[in-house]
Structure formats: C-alpha cells, structure tokens
Write a protein that holds these residues in place. Structure first.
Motif, PDB file in Angstrom:
ATOM      1  N   ASN A 233    -116.653 -36.179  67.340  1.00 43.98           N
ATOM      2  CA  ASN A 233    -115.400 -36.799  68.031  1.00 43.98           C
ATOM      3  C   ASN A 233    -114.134 -36.633  67.382  1.00 43.98           C
ATOM      4  OD1 ASN A 233    -114.655 -39.464  66.414  1.00 43.98           O
ATOM      5  ND2 ASN A 233    -116.825 -39.613  66.686  1.00 43.98           N
TER       6      ASN A 233
ATOM      7  N   ALA B  20    -109.409 -35.432  67.314  1.00 41.49           N
ATOM      8  CA  ALA B  20    -108.100 -35.491  68.040  1.00 41.49           C
ATOM      9  C   ALA B  20    -108.321 -34.316  68.882  1.00 41.49           C
ATOM     10  CB  ALA B  20    -107.097 -35.414  67.138  1.00 41.49           C
TER      11      ALA B  20
ATOM     12  N   ASN C 145    -112.909 -37.429  72.586  1.00 41.08           N
ATOM     13  CA  ASN C 145    -111.639 -38.072  71.973  1.00 41.08           C
ATOM     14  C   ASN C 145    -111.238 -39.255  72.574  1.00 41.08           C
ATOM     15  OD1 ASN C 145    -109.176 -38.392  70.612  1.00 41.08           O
ATOM     16  ND2 ASN C 145    -108.013 -36.871  71.643  1.00 41.08           N
TER      17      ASN C 145
ATOM     18  N   GLU D 244     -99.880 -34.417  68.552  1.00 38.67           N
ATOM     19  CA  GLU D 244    -100.844 -35.439  68.430  1.00 38.67           C
ATOM     20  C   GLU D 244    -100.431 -36.287  67.479  1.00 38.67           C
ATOM     21  OE1 GLU D 244    -104.499 -37.409  68.720  1.00 38.67           O
ATOM     22  OE2 GLU D 244    -103.976 -35.646  69.766  1.00 38.67           O
TER      23      GLU D 244
END
Length: 459
Positions: free
Chosen positions: A274, A276, A409, A456
């Motif tokens: 997992n 971003a 994510n 992000e």
C-alpha cells in the motif's frame, strides 16, 4: 437484561456487513420498510453489493420467517449464533405510514434517506423508554438526521479495528544509529544462502512477524520468528536488495526493495503493498510477477482483478467478453507494461509478448466467487475499494501453489460505503500482521513524476 436502545439501521450498514444483525448484543434493532425496498432493488443489479444485499435479505428472513401476524412490528427475538449470548429483538417498521406527517422531512420515491430518518424520529417520540439510535455509514445522512432533531446518530464500527489509519503498521521500521552496537549477545546460524540472527526480544519491542528492519548504517533484516525472550532475524544484504532487478525494474528506495523481496519470497503466501499514488505499487508487483512466471517458472499465470467503481459518471454497459469488459478498468496494468518496455525497439510487441508468456488474465470480482485458483499469482488491484467481506471472498480463492498480492491506496477510496478506517485493505493489514505467511509494505515517496509528487503532497 432488557434492551435500553433501539438501533435503526440504514441500508448501507446491511450492505457493509450483512451479518450485522448479530452484532448489537442485547439491544433491539429496527429495519424500516424503505430499507427492505432498497435491498430488493439492489439485489438484482450487476454490482458487487448485490451479493451483500441478498445475504442481508436472507439473514432477515432467517429471523422473521416463522413470525406470526403482528409480531414483526413488535419485535422478533434474534437467535444467538453461538447459542450462549442472549440477543435483542428485530422489528420491521412500516415507515411508509409516516408519509407527509407534519414536522418530518419530506418523503418521496427518490428520498429514501428522509423516510429512514422519519422512522427514527417517530420511534424517538413514541418510545420514551428506549434510546433510539440511527446507524448509517452516510456522513451526510448523519448530518441531516441531527439537523432534523434526532438525538443519537452513529457510524457502524463493529468491524473497525483501528481508530486512526496512522496506527497501521508500515511493515518496515527504521532503527536509529547502528543496530549492532546495542546488541550484547547474538546467536548466528547459516541455512544455505540465508543467515539468521537470534537476538534478545528486549532490543525490538512491538515488532511484527515479517516486519523489515533497517538502521542508519548497513543493517537490514526481516523478523522471522518472535519468542518470549528471543527474536529471529533474517539478515538481508542492503546492497544486494537495492541492486536486484526483476523484468528490468530495480527498486529506487528501501521500501520498494522490501516490497520486491517479500513478493519474491516463496515462503510468503500473501503480500500487501500500500502507498500513495505513484509510489510504484503496481509496477513492482507486475515486474516481480512476470519474473516468477516467465523466468523462474514458479507459477503458471497471473490473474489480475479489482473492484470496478467509476471515478466519474458511469459510461454504461461495455461490449465483448469478460476480459474485454475488464480492459478499461485494468488499463493501469497496460500502462505499467508499456513503461517497462518503453526502451524496446518494438514496445507494443514486447507488451503483447509479456501478456501472452506471462499468461495474464483479467477477471471480474463478480465471477471470482466459487473458484479455486491454482499455481497462480493473483494481483488484487485497488484493494482499498473492497469491503472486508469482499477481500475475504478473494483470499479464500487461493488454491495450492498460489500467491496473493493486494495493492491499494487508502487516500483514493471510490466506494460510497467505505472509509479509510473500514476499508478491507485496512482490515487485512491489521488482521494479518501476525501471520507468518504474509508481509505488509507501505511504500513511501512518489516516484511517478515531479508533478504527481507535488499533487500528492499539496492537494
């Protein structure tokens, strides 16, 4: 003990956990007629939640099936699944009778939420001996209910393991300074090419099985076994980890190196990656999968599946076979295959070669139930959009010689029924942290592009 509360359940609670009727202990439960109508409408749709709707309907039917006329509106005792704990009662309320009542929210065929809220308001005003609680996973509905005068509104949290996603284990841990300077006694053993160190458990409190460790020097290891007094570590060569290459892809940072190591490890059956958007989750998993199928021949195929909620408006039905229908949803796999072969003389031919030789198959979650997948790598893309129940369905399909890899994510959940705390991805990370056959790696940093990294961090 007599019930002191009456829980009014919204439709999304039953869809999220079809067995939730057995989770309210000795308290009573009310299901408005509108909820049954919504479940009936959903059960025949070609969507993932249709199965949950059918399970919820059967669960309700199991309780009220033998009820006599008039009993259902008063409450039917809920049988305990264990046979030991006494549960409350289940009632079905004819909320359509409250239409156009003065002081209630406007009803209508398109305002199901209002009908459910009106049901809770009516019960609150007529059942003074009980605390009426509306349970819904819809934030806006909770706000509307409070604004309409309902005293108590809650989210359904019976399956929530954490109160903050920041408490999730990352799967790797940085140790300050030089780790070996703090070690007074160590037992070292070699088994083939692997070197194991047995150190005091006091040096590494609160570590998990298969958690990766590294310090500010050259130390890198993975926790293999945790005992009362000792912890066994698998020694990893940091330089070798960073220089490893799969299908032309090498790690750009230590978390990516740990992810590749866990995916390639034959002793692990389940890997959770997992991080971003743009952190390299899909690229790492796909490169390692191609390496194990084509070069190492450890598996026969790569099965790719994912949930299919649209980010924007739905574009309607798609023509073709199952794989052709899934192609738009799995374009991320094609994008990563193209990125791996962008330097080739004929990149499109290389992509077709990888798909054919890797025997990459795209499967819909709607058709994965009941299967037993043998000798395959299963990539579960966009796992953050799956409920715990849906992820359990997929993981239990793992047959002999197969390996599961979940990618997701938590910042990009598209499901109307999930949050970061109730996502199936969060659930499996927490549930599997002590399972010796799984590893969880949280990838840090965005390596896709400078623009992706800035977006992000700042949007």
């Amino acid at each position: 003990m007599a019930a002191s509360r009456l829980y009014v359940l919204d439709t999304n609670v039953l869809l999220h956990d079809p067995q939730c009727l057995y989770n309210f202990e000795e308290q009573d439960i009310c299901i408005p007629m509108t909820v049954l109508e919504e479940l009936d409408d959903i059960k025949d749709r070609q969507k993932l939640v249709s199965r949950e709707a059918r399970i919820a309907i059967h669960a309700i039917d199991d309780i009220v099936r033998d009820a006599k006329v008039g009993q259902i509106t008063k409450g039917i005792p809920i049988p305990s699944m264990s046979g030991k704990k006494k549960l409350g009662r289940l009632m079905i309320f004819p909320d359509h009778e409250l239409a156009d009542r003065k002081g209630y929210l406007p009803n209508g065929s398109q305002i199901h939420d209002n009908s459910i809220i009106n049901c809770a308001l009516h019960l609150q005003s007529t059942l003074s001996m009980l605390e009426v609680v509306l349970v819904t996973k819809d934030i806006n509905m909770r706000l509307k209910a409070l604004g309409a005068g309902l005293n108590r509104v809650e989210d359904y949290r019976k399956d929530q393991l954490l109160t903050d996603v920041s408490l999730l284990p990352e799967g790797h841990r940085r140790l300050e300074g030089d780790f070996w300077k703090n070690v007074e006694k160590v037992q070292t053993q070699r088994d083939g090419q692997n070197v194991y160190h047995k150190v005091s458990a006091d040096l590494l409190p609160e570590v998990h099985v298969n958690e990766y460790l590294y310090d500010d020097e050259d130390f890198a290891a993975r926790v293999i076994k945790i005992e009362a007094d000792y912890i066994t570590l698998l020694d990893l060569n940091r330089e070798k980890l960073m220089s490893h290459s799969c299908w032309g892809i090498s790690p750009l940072n230590l978390p990516q190196a740990f992810a590749m190591h866990s995916i390639l490890d034959p002793t692990l059956d389940f890997c959770i990656i997992n991080g971003a958007a743009g952190s390299g989750k899909t690229l790492m998993a796909l490169a390692c999968s191609l390496e194990m199928v084509i070069e190492q021949k450890r598996f026969n195929k790569i099965v790719v599946t994912r949930s299919t909620p649209p980010v924007a408006e739905d574009i309607g039905f798609l023509p073709g076979t199952e794989e052709e229908k899934m192609t738009p949803w799995l374009s991320a796999i094609h994008d990563n295959l193209e990125a791996m072969h962008e330097g080739d003389d004929q990149p499109q031919s290389s992509v077709r070669y990888a798909i054919e030789k890797g025997n990459i198959q795209f499967k819909s979650l709607n058709f994965i139930r009941g299967r037993s997948i043998q000798d395959a790598i299963v990539l579960i893309d966009e796992a953050q959009n799956l409920t715990p129940s849906q992820l359990k369905t997929i993981l239990t399909r793992c047959g002999k010689g197969s390996k599961m890899i979940a990618l997701g994510n938590l910042a990009q959940i598209d499901s109307n029924y999930l949050t970061a705390l109730t996502s199936g991805l969060t659930y499996v990370v927490e549930r599997f942290k002590n399972f010796e056959g799984s590893a969880n790696i949280h990838l840090t940093g965005v390596v896709r592009s400078r623009l992706a990294e800035y977006a992000e961090q700042n949007l």
